[in-house]
Design a protein around this motif. Structure first.
Motif, mmCIF file in Angstrom:
data_model
loop_
_atom_site.group_PDB
_atom_site.id
_atom_site.type_symbol
_atom_site.label_atom_id
_atom_site.label_comp_id
_atom_site.label_asym_id
_atom_site.label_seq_id
_atom_site.Cartn_x
_atom_site.Cartn_y
_atom_site.Cartn_z
ATOM 1 N N LEU A 3 55.360 -28.421 -64.183
ATOM 2 C CA LEU A 3 55.248 -28.948 -65.541
ATOM 3 C C LEU A 3 54.082 -29.924 -65.651
ATOM 4 C CD1 LEU A 3 59.013 -29.523 -66.458
ATOM 5 C CD2 LEU A 3 57.467 -27.800 -67.389
ATOM 6 N N GLN A 4 53.901 -30.775 -64.652
ATOM 7 C CA GLN A 4 52.784 -31.716 -64.681
ATOM 8 C C GLN A 4 51.446 -30.991 -64.636
ATOM 9 O OE1 GLN A 4 53.521 -34.301 -61.372
ATOM 10 N NE2 GLN A 4 55.203 -35.401 -62.382
ATOM 11 N N GLN A 5 51.375 -29.934 -63.820
ATOM 12 C CA GLN A 5 50.133 -29.166 -63.747
ATOM 13 C C GLN A 5 49.832 -28.470 -65.068
ATOM 14 O OE1 GLN A 5 50.854 -26.566 -60.441
ATOM 15 N NE2 GLN A 5 50.296 -28.098 -58.891
ATOM 16 N N LEU A 6 50.880 -27.922 -65.699
ATOM 17 C CA LEU A 6 50.679 -27.290 -67.002
ATOM 18 C C LEU A 6 50.216 -28.298 -68.043
ATOM 19 C CD1 LEU A 6 53.789 -24.904 -67.183
ATOM 20 C CD2 LEU A 6 51.394 -24.235 -66.982
ATOM 21 N N VAL B 258 51.390 -22.489 -79.390
ATOM 22 C CA VAL B 258 51.473 -22.585 -77.932
ATOM 23 C C VAL B 258 52.231 -23.839 -77.514
ATOM 24 C CG1 VAL B 258 50.098 -22.901 -75.830
ATOM 25 C CG2 VAL B 258 49.404 -21.218 -77.540
ATOM 26 N N ASN B 259 51.941 -24.958 -78.210
ATOM 27 C CA ASN B 259 52.639 -26.205 -77.885
ATOM 28 C C ASN B 259 54.145 -26.069 -78.121
ATOM 29 O OD1 ASN B 259 50.394 -27.633 -77.072
ATOM 30 N ND2 ASN B 259 49.887 -28.322 -79.132
ATOM 31 N N LEU B 260 54.506 -25.416 -79.241
ATOM 32 C CA LEU B 260 55.930 -25.231 -79.535
ATOM 33 C C LEU B 260 56.593 -24.350 -78.468
ATOM 34 C CD1 LEU B 260 55.863 -24.736 -83.418
ATOM 35 C CD2 LEU B 260 56.655 -26.740 -82.152
ATOM 36 N N ALA B 261 55.850 -23.291 -78.087
ATOM 37 C CA ALA B 261 56.403 -22.409 -77.055
ATOM 38 C C ALA B 261 56.565 -23.147 -75.726
ATOM 39 C CB ALA B 261 55.505 -21.185 -76.875
ATOM 40 N N LEU B 262 55.571 -24.013 -75.418
ATOM 41 C CA LEU B 262 55.643 -24.776 -74.181
ATOM 42 C C LEU B 262 56.823 -25.743 -74.210
ATOM 43 C CD1 LEU B 262 54.412 -25.471 -71.464
ATOM 44 C CD2 LEU B 262 52.887 -27.079 -72.633
ATOM 45 N N GLN B 263 57.025 -26.387 -75.359
ATOM 46 C CA GLN B 263 58.167 -27.307 -75.468
ATOM 47 C C GLN B 263 59.489 -26.565 -75.311
ATOM 48 O OE1 GLN B 263 57.663 -29.285 -79.211
ATOM 49 N NE2 GLN B 263 55.851 -30.429 -78.552
ATOM 50 N N THR B 264 59.557 -25.374 -75.915
ATOM 51 C CA THR B 264 60.770 -24.574 -75.766
ATOM 52 C C THR B 264 60.994 -24.177 -74.306
ATOM 53 O OG1 THR B 264 60.458 -23.695 -78.003
ATOM 54 C CG2 THR B 264 61.927 -22.477 -76.538
ATOM 55 N N GLU B 265 59.876 -23.789 -73.646
ATOM 56 C CA GLU B 265 59.981 -23.407 -72.244
ATOM 57 C C GLU B 265 60.432 -24.592 -71.390
ATOM 58 O OE1 GLU B 265 57.075 -21.742 -68.662
ATOM 59 O OE2 GLU B 265 56.375 -21.848 -70.749
ATOM 60 N N ARG B 266 59.884 -25.784 -71.713
ATOM 61 C CA ARG B 266 60.301 -26.979 -70.976
ATOM 62 C C ARG B 266 61.791 -27.243 -71.174
ATOM 63 N NH1 ARG B 266 55.629 -31.548 -72.084
ATOM 64 N NH2 ARG B 266 53.979 -30.625 -70.818
ATOM 65 N N ALA B 267 62.241 -27.115 -72.436
ATOM 66 C CA ALA B 267 63.650 -27.371 -72.716
ATOM 67 C C ALA B 267 64.541 -26.404 -71.952
ATOM 68 C CB ALA B 267 63.907 -27.263 -74.221
ATOM 69 N N GLU B 268 64.115 -25.133 -71.912
ATOM 70 C CA GLU B 268 64.909 -24.146 -71.184
ATOM 71 C C GLU B 268 64.931 -24.451 -69.691
ATOM 72 O OE1 GLU B 268 63.111 -20.500 -72.225
ATOM 73 O OE2 GLU B 268 64.032 -20.383 -74.232
ATOM 74 N N GLU B 269 63.756 -24.862 -69.158
ATOM 75 C CA GLU B 269 63.712 -25.169 -67.736
ATOM 76 C C GLU B 269 64.584 -26.378 -67.398
ATOM 77 O OE1 GLU B 269 59.665 -25.607 -66.625
ATOM 78 O OE2 GLU B 269 59.230 -23.456 -66.703
ATOM 79 N N LEU C 205 38.324 -21.973 -86.635
ATOM 80 C CA LEU C 205 38.859 -23.162 -85.958
ATOM 81 C C LEU C 205 40.260 -23.481 -86.466
ATOM 82 C CD1 LEU C 205 38.486 -25.522 -84.049
ATOM 83 C CD2 LEU C 205 37.361 -26.776 -85.906
ATOM 84 N N ALA C 206 40.468 -23.311 -87.785
ATOM 85 C CA ALA C 206 41.805 -23.552 -88.324
ATOM 86 C C ALA C 206 42.824 -22.585 -87.711
ATOM 87 C CB ALA C 206 41.786 -23.407 -89.850
ATOM 88 N N GLY C 207 42.382 -21.337 -87.531
ATOM 89 C CA GLY C 207 43.290 -20.377 -86.898
ATOM 90 C C GLY C 207 43.579 -20.729 -85.450
ATOM 91 N N GLU C 208 42.545 -21.218 -84.736
ATOM 92 C CA GLU C 208 42.766 -21.622 -83.352
ATOM 93 C C GLU C 208 43.708 -22.814 -83.272
ATOM 94 O OE1 GLU C 208 38.984 -22.322 -81.716
ATOM 95 O OE2 GLU C 208 38.360 -20.222 -81.732
ATOM 96 N N ASN C 209 43.549 -23.759 -84.212
ATOM 97 C CA ASN C 209 44.457 -24.912 -84.223
ATOM 98 C C ASN C 209 45.897 -24.471 -84.468
ATOM 99 O OD1 ASN C 209 42.472 -26.778 -83.697
ATOM 100 N ND2 ASN C 209 42.008 -27.153 -85.836
ATOM 101 N N ALA C 210 46.057 -23.502 -85.377
ATOM 102 C CA ALA C 210 47.407 -23.004 -85.639
ATOM 103 C C ALA C 210 47.981 -22.320 -84.390
ATOM 104 C CB ALA C 210 47.384 -22.025 -86.818
ATOM 105 N N SER C 211 47.104 -21.578 -83.690
ATOM 106 C CA SER C 211 47.567 -20.939 -82.456
ATOM 107 C C SER C 211 47.953 -21.978 -81.409
ATOM 108 C CB SER C 211 46.467 -20.032 -81.902
ATOM 109 O OG SER C 211 46.153 -19.014 -82.820
ATOM 110 N N LEU C 212 47.171 -23.061 -81.356
ATOM 111 C CA LEU C 212 47.477 -24.120 -80.401
ATOM 112 C C LEU C 212 48.823 -24.761 -80.701
ATOM 113 C CD1 LEU C 212 46.486 -25.735 -77.998
ATOM 114 C CD2 LEU C 212 45.334 -27.291 -79.579
ATOM 115 N N VAL C 213 49.114 -24.927 -82.001
ATOM 116 C CA VAL C 213 50.418 -25.481 -82.373
ATOM 117 C C VAL C 213 51.548 -24.566 -81.893
ATOM 118 C CG1 VAL C 213 51.913 -26.038 -84.337
ATOM 119 C CG2 VAL C 213 49.533 -26.790 -84.329
#
Length: 609
Positions: A192-195, A145-156, A135-143
């Motif tokens: 973005l809203q759907q994501l 993913v969130n960072l990647a999503l924020q970066t993708e949003r910023a780029e968009e 679970l700790a590893g999944e939480n780290a992966s989720l973090v």
């Protein structure tokens, strides 16, 4: 035994080398790293070198004893949650146990050791450690993913800003060009809203899954715990034999849950290979019925077979197809109230064979017919219809059927109108004689059932429904007065194994015990039996334990009874809800039998026994 790929460390602490050798012999089958320490000081040094899933700690050691060692271990932030099992060769009193639990111990084991019990306890703690680590590893992966999503949003957003700047510069050239840019911006915002919504749904389902997983693992452990306690008190007695049967059924349920979780993981990662061969369909259906028969009988369901297709051959993996049909039958049994009707049928449709499972259960809203095949989805998770499970059975069914080149669909006219699941598989065009030979044995055994008549179950000879739902735990619990110090106890739980084993434990302690499996009947039983104490399961069909408690409080004498919730739900919010319902104690399954007995002897709300 297959060794786990990622071994974890288990710390064995004892000043006697012979005991350390016995621990190693008992736990060697687990295939983990067993680290020995000969004193409390040695154990502390070992802890600073590595991380441990569980610590087996001797209480009586020269110098620093087990209690002092445990206190020092849990004072360290890194090890405050490391589970400790105390080992003692002398009688341990309640005060000693209380001191150990206050220091963070989760259990005691007596010397001489019972290998299977010690191995099972340590195996459970090791598995929990692995799940926490995963679970700790999944939480780290989720973090990430969130960072990647924020970066993708910023780029968009940066790309959109450039596009808008260009559009403003060329505004005089064309109004149509401006409208296209606005449309593009709206499309991007919608995506973005759907994501974001999908991410919120995934997070919510993760939380619901973890809560359900904890509850589902606790429920089977409760009767197992009580059954082991009975075996210690009733060696070679009928009660002990019943306890062994209970352990077998509940352990099978645990194995099924774990197997389903593993299968979902394997299918998701493409690690399952089908062993396909020309297979007769009817033997697979017969095996699936035999596998689910105990579940169907326990709920007094009537199962009918309508095998209109006759002998049919399919090209598939017999084990996996049996799993598909068994999952559908189990699903129908779970979501059909006791005494319902389930029909297993086959029908040829062109070049395909259609295997259907129909039930008279709670039904499915039309808007959720496709959603029920998604991972971790359950149609109704309310307390009144809490049927258990992790929401992965139908996901496995769809994936396995698709791997066989088939499809599965769900039909329902809505809530309260039952449901029907159809598995559609291609028929193998082999010689008819091959199909008749392959299915001859099973057709001769099930000829009467194939005519559409209901298959009788083991509960056919039961008496009136009310009497079937009530099972007094002791024949002496009638007009005889309770013994000195005993209490009149009413147990209400739709899980018969859990209710019966708890009743047998309390009966052996000298209490007068009645058991009710139907919460609605419990209201009548309360008025006639006038119990001092009631044990209530929270998640029951038709009437949940919280609503039942409030109704009990409104009955004459209900304000003086001691109400105890015995449930797999143990979060702070769950405890708050039980308090608001008027329940005096909240015990999480599996509860300590000694704690249950202490409450029964000491708890007084408005009267004494």
């Amino acid at each position: 035994m297959q060794m786990p790929a990622d071994k974890v460390n288990i710390l064995l602490v004892d000043d006697q080398p012979s005991r350390l050798l016995s621990y190693e012999a008992v736990l060697a089958q687990l295939g983990e790293n067993l680290v020995k320490a000969h004193s409390g000081e040695d154990a502390l040094r070992r802890l600073m070198e590595a991380e441990y899933a569980v610590i087996l700690l001797d209480v009586s050691m020269p110098g620093m004893d087990g209690f002092e060692t445990a206190e020092l271990i849990h004072q360290h932030p890194r090890f405050e949650n490391t589970p400790i099992i105390f080992v003692t060769g002398v009688h341990v009193g309640d005060l000693d146990r209380l001191q150990g639990y206050r220091l963070g111990a989760i259990d005691y084991v007596q010397v001489p050791l019972v290998p299977d019990i010690l191995r099972s306890k340590v195996a459970v703690l090791v598995e929990l450690y692995r799940k926490r680590r995963a679970l700790a590893g999944e939480n780290a992966s989720l973090v990430k993913v969130n960072l990647a999503l924020q970066t993708e949003r910023a780029e968009e957003y940066e790309a959109l800003s450039r596009t808008l700047a260009l559009a403003n510069a060329e505004l005089s050239l064309s109004n149509a060009q401006l409208e296209a840019e606005v449309t593009e911006r709206r499309r991007a915002e919608t995506q973005l809203q759907q994501l974001a919504e999908k991410l919120r749904q995934a997070d919510r389902r993760k939380d619901e899954f973890l809560a359900t997983l904890a509850h589902e693992l606790r429920n089977p452990l409760a009767p197992i715990y009580s059954a082991v306690e009975l075996m210690q008190k009733e060696t070679a007695s009928p009660a002990a034999r019943h306890a062994l049967d209970v352990m077998d059924r509940q352990l099978r349920q645990l194995v099924r849950l774990v197997d389903d979780l593993l299968d979902v993981s394997r299918i998701t990662h493409g690690r399952i290979e089908l062993r396909r061969e020309l297979t007769a369909l009817e033997p697979l259906l017969t095996t699936a019925v035999e596998t689910t028969r105990p579940h169907l009988d326990a709920l007094q369901h009537r199962l009918s077979l309508e095998l209109d297709a006759g002998p049919v051959l399919v090209d598939g993996d017999a084990q996996r197809l049996t799993q598909v049909f068994g999952n559908l039958l189990n699903n129908a049994a779970k979501y059909t109230l006791p005494g319902g009707r389930i029909v297993l049928g086959t029908q040829l449709r062109g070049d395909d064979i259609v295997i259907s499972v129909r039930d008279s259960g709670i039904g499915i809203p039309p808007s959720r017919l496709e959603e029920v095949f998604d991972l971790f989805v359950q149609v109704d998770t309310s307390l009144e219809r809490s049927q258990g499970g992790l929401g992965i059975g139908l996901t496995l069914v769809r994936r396995l059927v698709q791997m066989h080149g088939g499809s599965v669909v769900a039909h329902s006219e809505g809530e309260g109108h039952g449901s029907c699941f159809e598995v559609i598989l291609p028929v193998s065009r082999s010689r008819p004689q091959d199909a008749r030979d392959a299915g001859a044995t099973d057709r001769s055994a099930g000829a009467e059932a194939s005519s559409g008549q209901a298959i009788p179950d083991s509960a056919t000879a039961s008496a009136v429904a009310t009497e079937a739902a009530r099972a007094p735990a002791s024949a002496a619990a009638g007009a005889a007065a309770p013994a000195t110090g005993s209490r009149r106890i009413l147990i209400v739980d739709d899980n018969r194994d859990a209710a019966n084993t708890l009743a047998m434990l309390l009966d052996l302690s000298g209490h007068v015990v009645h058991t009710v499996y139907d919460p609605e009947i419990a209201l009548t039983e309360f008025s006639g039996f006038a119990p001092d104490i009631m044990f209530l399961d929270v998640g029951m069909p038709k009437l949940n334990g919280l609503e039942l408690a409030m109704r009990i409080r409104a009955l004459p004498g209900g304000d003086t009874a001691v109400l105890i919730a015995l449930t797999g739900w143990g979060q702070a919010e769950d405890r708050r809800r039980t308090r608001e319902a008027g329940i005096d104690y909240h015990l999480v399954k599996p509860a300590d039998p000694d704690e249950i007995e202490r409450i029964c002897r000491e708890a007084v709300r408005g009267r004494t026994s």
